[in-house]
Motif scaffolding. Structure first.
Motif, PDB file in Angstrom:
ATOM      1  N   VAL A  57       0.790  -1.024  -0.060  1.00  0.00           N
ATOM      2  CA  VAL A  57       0.052   0.045  -0.004  1.00  0.00           C
ATOM      3  C   VAL A  57       1.072   1.220  -0.159  1.00  0.00           C
ATOM      4  CG1 VAL A  57      -1.843   1.528   0.992  1.00  0.00           C
ATOM      5  CG2 VAL A  57      -1.894  -1.260   0.973  1.00  0.00           C
ATOM      6  N   PRO A  58       1.901   1.517   0.938  1.00  0.00           N
ATOM      7  CA  PRO A  58       2.675   2.744   0.962  1.00  0.00           C
ATOM      8  C   PRO A  58       3.601   2.833  -0.184  1.00  0.00           C
ATOM      9  CG  PRO A  58       3.587   1.326   2.434  1.00  0.00           C
ATOM     10  CD  PRO A  58       2.224   0.502   1.847  1.00  0.00           C
ATOM     11  N   ASP A  59       4.088   1.884  -0.868  1.00  0.00           N
ATOM     12  CA  ASP A  59       5.243   2.006  -1.841  1.00  0.00           C
ATOM     13  C   ASP A  59       4.764   1.925  -3.204  1.00  0.00           C
ATOM     14  OD1 ASP A  59       7.602   1.751  -2.937  1.00  0.00           O
ATOM     15  OD2 ASP A  59       8.084  -0.486  -2.136  1.00  0.00           O
ATOM     16  N   HIS A  60       4.900   3.300  -3.748  1.00  0.00           N
ATOM     17  CA  HIS A  60       4.420   3.582  -5.181  1.00  0.00           C
ATOM     18  C   HIS A  60       5.279   2.865  -6.016  1.00  0.00           C
ATOM     19  CE1 HIS A  60       7.556   6.501  -5.570  1.00  0.00           C
ATOM     20  NE2 HIS A  60       7.352   7.315  -4.528  1.00  0.00           N
ATOM     21  N   TYR A  61       6.620   2.516  -5.759  1.00  0.00           N
ATOM     22  CA  TYR A  61       7.231   1.637  -6.731  1.00  0.00           C
ATOM     23  C   TYR A  61       6.501   0.625  -7.173  1.00  0.00           C
ATOM     24  CZ  TYR A  61      11.571   4.570  -6.163  1.00  0.00           C
ATOM     25  OH  TYR A  61      12.386   5.507  -6.138  1.00  0.00           O
ATOM     26  N   VAL A  62       5.828  -0.300  -6.311  1.00  0.00           N
ATOM     27  CA  VAL A  62       5.358  -1.422  -6.243  1.00  0.00           C
ATOM     28  C   VAL A  62       3.800  -1.203  -6.928  1.00  0.00           C
ATOM     29  CG1 VAL A  62       3.804  -3.135  -4.975  1.00  0.00           C
ATOM     30  CG2 VAL A  62       6.124  -2.408  -4.215  1.00  0.00           C
ATOM     31  N   THR A  63       2.994  -0.151  -6.451  1.00  0.00           N
ATOM     32  CA  THR A  63       1.780  -0.002  -7.004  1.00  0.00           C
ATOM     33  C   THR A  63       1.791   0.615  -8.655  1.00  0.00           C
ATOM     34  OG1 THR A  63       1.527   2.194  -6.051  1.00  0.00           O
ATOM     35  CG2 THR A  63       0.746   0.168  -4.758  1.00  0.00           C
ATOM     36  N   ARG A  64       2.833   1.384  -8.992  1.00  0.00           N
ATOM     37  CA  ARG A  64       2.720   1.923 -10.193  1.00  0.00           C
ATOM     38  C   ARG A  64       2.896   0.922 -11.293  1.00  0.00           C
ATOM     39  NH1 ARG A  64       6.628   4.002 -13.170  1.00  0.00           N
ATOM     40  NH2 ARG A  64       5.824   5.837 -13.447  1.00  0.00           N
ATOM     41  N   MET A  65       3.668  -0.162 -11.162  1.00  0.00           N
ATOM     42  CA  MET A  65       3.802  -1.390 -11.946  1.00  0.00           C
ATOM     43  C   MET A  65       2.461  -1.985 -12.139  1.00  0.00           C
ATOM     44  SD  MET A  65       5.586  -2.886 -14.351  1.00  0.00           S
ATOM     45  CE  MET A  65       7.305  -2.406 -14.055  1.00  0.00           C
ATOM     46  N   LEU A  66       1.908  -2.272 -11.108  1.00  0.00           N
ATOM     47  CA  LEU A  66       0.545  -2.908 -11.115  1.00  0.00           C
ATOM     48  C   LEU A  66      -0.601  -1.863 -11.853  1.00  0.00           C
ATOM     49  CD1 LEU A  66       0.425  -4.262  -7.651  1.00  0.00           C
ATOM     50  CD2 LEU A  66       0.992  -5.804  -9.575  1.00  0.00           C
ATOM     51  N   TYR A  67      -0.491  -0.696 -11.745  1.00  0.00           N
ATOM     52  CA  TYR A  67      -1.395   0.261 -12.192  1.00  0.00           C
ATOM     53  C   TYR A  67      -1.195   0.054 -13.709  1.00  0.00           C
ATOM     54  CZ  TYR A  67      -4.075   4.508 -13.252  1.00  0.00           C
ATOM     55  OH  TYR A  67      -5.081   5.201 -13.701  1.00  0.00           O
ATOM     56  N   SER A  68       0.089   0.048 -14.056  1.00  0.00           N
ATOM     57  CA  SER A  68       0.438   0.226 -15.648  1.00  0.00           C
ATOM     58  C   SER A  68      -0.092  -0.965 -16.299  1.00  0.00           C
ATOM     59  CB  SER A  68       1.962   0.314 -15.625  1.00  0.00           C
ATOM     60  OG  SER A  68       2.623  -0.922 -15.459  1.00  0.00           O
ATOM     61  N   GLN A  69      -0.378  -2.168 -15.717  1.00  0.00           N
ATOM     62  CA  GLN A  69      -1.008  -3.207 -16.195  1.00  0.00           C
ATOM     63  C   GLN A  69      -2.587  -3.389 -15.933  1.00  0.00           C
ATOM     64  OE1 GLN A  69       0.790  -5.907 -18.165  1.00  0.00           O
ATOM     65  NE2 GLN A  69       2.034  -4.142 -18.255  1.00  0.00           N
ATOM     66  N   GLY A  70      -3.045  -2.193 -15.661  1.00  0.00           N
ATOM     67  CA  GLY A  70      -4.407  -2.264 -15.514  1.00  0.00           C
ATOM     68  C   GLY A  70      -5.138  -2.583 -14.420  1.00  0.00           C
ATOM     69  N   ILE A  71      -4.272  -2.640 -13.214  1.00  0.00           N
ATOM     70  CA  ILE A  71      -4.966  -2.933 -12.045  1.00  0.00           C
ATOM     71  C   ILE A  71      -5.107  -1.765 -11.190  1.00  0.00           C
ATOM     72  CG2 ILE A  71      -4.596  -3.947  -9.709  1.00  0.00           C
ATOM     73  CD1 ILE A  71      -2.482  -6.103 -11.177  1.00  0.00           C
ATOM     74  N   ARG A  72      -6.566  -1.388 -11.034  1.00  0.00           N
ATOM     75  CA  ARG A  72      -6.875  -0.281 -10.446  1.00  0.00           C
ATOM     76  C   ARG A  72      -6.341   0.041  -8.730  1.00  0.00           C
ATOM     77  NH1 ARG A  72     -11.844  -0.487  -9.272  1.00  0.00           N
ATOM     78  NH2 ARG A  72     -11.980  -2.751  -9.993  1.00  0.00           N
ATOM     79  N   LEU A  73      -6.088   0.975  -8.512  1.00  0.00           N
ATOM     80  CA  LEU A  73      -5.458   1.286  -7.185  1.00  0.00           C
ATOM     81  C   LEU A  73      -6.627   0.967  -6.187  1.00  0.00           C
ATOM     82  CD1 LEU A  73      -3.548   4.832  -7.678  1.00  0.00           C
ATOM     83  CD2 LEU A  73      -2.596   2.454  -7.909  1.00  0.00           C
ATOM     84  N   GLU A  74      -7.594   1.147  -6.396  1.00  0.00           N
ATOM     85  CA  GLU A  74      -8.881   0.619  -5.362  1.00  0.00           C
ATOM     86  C   GLU A  74      -8.558  -0.695  -5.010  1.00  0.00           C
ATOM     87  OE1 GLU A  74      -9.365   2.289  -8.555  1.00  0.00           O
ATOM     88  OE2 GLU A  74     -10.980   3.649  -8.346  1.00  0.00           O
ATOM     89  N   GLN A  75      -8.073  -1.519  -6.002  1.00  0.00           N
ATOM     90  CA  GLN A  75      -7.955  -2.981  -5.589  1.00  0.00           C
ATOM     91  C   GLN A  75      -6.725  -3.199  -4.707  1.00  0.00           C
ATOM     92  OE1 GLN A  75      -8.295  -3.727 -10.244  1.00  0.00           O
ATOM     93  NE2 GLN A  75      -8.792  -5.814  -9.426  1.00  0.00           N
ATOM     94  N   LEU A  76      -5.763  -2.312  -4.592  1.00  0.00           N
ATOM     95  CA  LEU A  76      -4.463  -2.350  -3.909  1.00  0.00           C
ATOM     96  C   LEU A  76      -4.536  -1.530  -2.665  1.00  0.00           C
ATOM     97  CD1 LEU A  76      -2.080  -1.651  -6.685  1.00  0.00           C
ATOM     98  CD2 LEU A  76      -2.912  -3.951  -5.758  1.00  0.00           C
TER      99      LEU A  76
END
Length: 465
Positions: A57-76
């Motif tokens: 949740v707090p690591d935008h290095y982790v979440t931005r890669m997932l978001y780039s592949q279509g995973i919504r931030l709401e899901q994270l």
């Protein structure tokens, strides 16, 4: 998962020298002069709640890669600002992360995560869909144990000093709590970005906070300057050795006090334009450098980021969600006024960072190789990587040398990643030095001296730690 020779040059002769160099610094204490760890974490020393809240949740290095592949931030599980429903079940967040762990192959985030899993939590198999819950359970079990409390991890990571990043109007209550208790070596860093950006939506609230803490009226430019100086003095009293400034363009220009007063008055009246904000910010970089000459706080400059490029994400989730994008950045002309005014002052240190790698050899290394005040910060953000660090050394060393650079800082928000990031830097520097040795540019004795300087001595000297 972790090969003992990871990141070293595959040439056998070079690899042997690199391993010898790395072994020399592998266990040196970590000096962390710049980062974004929340001081409350260490002041309260409460257990981390769960693996997802700690590592995803707090690591935008982790979440931005997932978001780039279509995973919504709401899901994270990213908290929303607009009432958007978000996932609250840590196990579902973790499973989604594990299902897509292959996305991090070949990235620095993947290298850091593997180091965290094995080095911190003892996990020696690659995360994937099938073992997601087993890995989650193992990390969760660790987090219940006292040796995984934040302070215990700080000590296990062998951290000598950790510097946080704090707004000018921050009360520093958590730093004060740790100092009063006599625990640790955690220092604040003065970051006045909101206070000196007339166009920032929180500008008035921030200067009001500064006024309340200092007793200055903040109704005139003169009282504004006094308020900033008072806050710097308090930060220094609380152990700060540095300031930090994030700007889009490192433009500097000195204007007279009457002109500055007029711009400040327009901001108070709510009539300042973007052009006014730009001019005031350029002037304030000059003023903040002047203050650093006088009070000795090291000045860090982090330019060249188009903040919150994805407007939809910013409106829903706020800043620092992985959607800041680099810009081409010019330094030679933009910093001319500041460096001519203060670049020759013996008490002034200006640490320059960049997101524009083309500036290393063209501008930054020549500036650091001439002005006594200028030091090059390590590769930052998108370039805090194996190849990014090697490119930095190749592009900057011949002109700036090693001793006009600032060693390494981890710039992290993810506390458990700190040892992983330092380990990568030490391995990469060992590789670069080993290449110089095998090419007979320097000898092994020189390389052994330099690796210690790059890992610890330079950062302590530059940041006055």
């Amino acid at each position: 998962m972790l090969h003992p020779h990871r990141y070293f040059d595959p040439d056998p002769a070079t690899r042997k020298i690199a391993l010898d160099l790395y072994t020399r610094v592998e266990t040196l204490p970590l000096v962390c002069p710049h980062g974004h760890v929340d001081p409350k974490l260490l002041a309260t020393n409460e257990p981390f709640p769960d693996p997802s809240t700690l590592l995803i949740v707090p690591d935008h290095y982790v979440t931005r890669m997932l978001y780039s592949q279509g995973i919504r931030l709401e899901q994270l599980g990213i908290p929303s600002l607009d009432g958007t429903p978000v996932e609250t079940a840590p196990r579902r967040i973790w499973q989604l992360f594990a299902d897509h762990f292959h996305l991090y192959r070949g990235t620095p985030t993947g290298a850091w995560l593997k180091h965290e899993f094995e080095g911190v939590f003892g996990i020696t198999e690659t995360l994937g869909s099938a073992n997601a819950m087993a890995v989650y359970d193992q990390i969760e079990a660790c987090l219940r144990r006292p040796e995984f409390l934040p302070r215990a991890m700080y000590e296990r990571f062998n951290i000598a000093v950790l510097c946080t990043t704090d707004a000018a109007g921050d009360s520093l209550e958590w730093h004060k709590a740790m100092r009063d208790e006599g625990w640790g070596n955690v220092k604040p860093t003065f970051r006045p970005d909101i206070a000196v950006t007339l166009s920032h939506p929180s500008w008035k609230a921030e200067i009001d906070r500064i006024g309340a803490l200092t007793g200055e009226s903040m109704t005139t430019y003169a009282s504004f300057i006094k308020g900033l100086e008072a806050r710097r003095a308090f930060f220094k009293q609380m152990g700060a050795t540095a300031t930090d400034h994030a700007v889009v363009v490192p433009y500097t220009e000195r204007i007279d006090d009457a002109a500055a007063e007029a711009l400040y008055a327009k901001a108070l009246a709510g009539t300042a334009t973007m052009a006014d904000s730009t001019q005031f910010g350029a002037h304030m970089l000059m003023e903040l450098a002047r203050m650093s000459v006088e009070d000795g706080l090291v000045m860090q400059l982090h330019p060249g980021s188009f903040r919150n490029h994805n407007t939809r994400v910013f409106e829903r989730f706020g800043a620092d969600r992985g959607c800041d994008i680099p810009l081409a950045t010019e330094y030679t002309r933009n910093l001319h006024a500041l460096l001519n005014a203060y670049g020759n002052e013996p008490g002034f240190t200006l640490v320059l960072f960049t997101l524009d790698e083309t500036a290393y050899s063209r501008e930054l290394a020549p500036l650091a190789g001439h002005y006594p005040a200028v030091v090059l910060g390590p590769p930052w953000w998108f370039h805090d990587s194996i190849e990014g660090m090697l490119r930095f050394r190749h592009m900057a060393t011949e002109t700036a040398g090693f001793y006009n650079t600032a060693g390494f800082n981890d710039d992290t928000r993810a506390f458990p990643s700190i040892p992983a990031r330092h380990d990568v830097a030490r391995r990469v520097d060992a590789t670069f030095l080993a290449q110089l040795v095998t090419r007979h540019v320097i000898d092994e004795a020189d390389a052994h001296a330099v690796i210690v300087d790059l890992s610890q001595s330079l950062v302590k000297k530059v940041y006055r730690l």
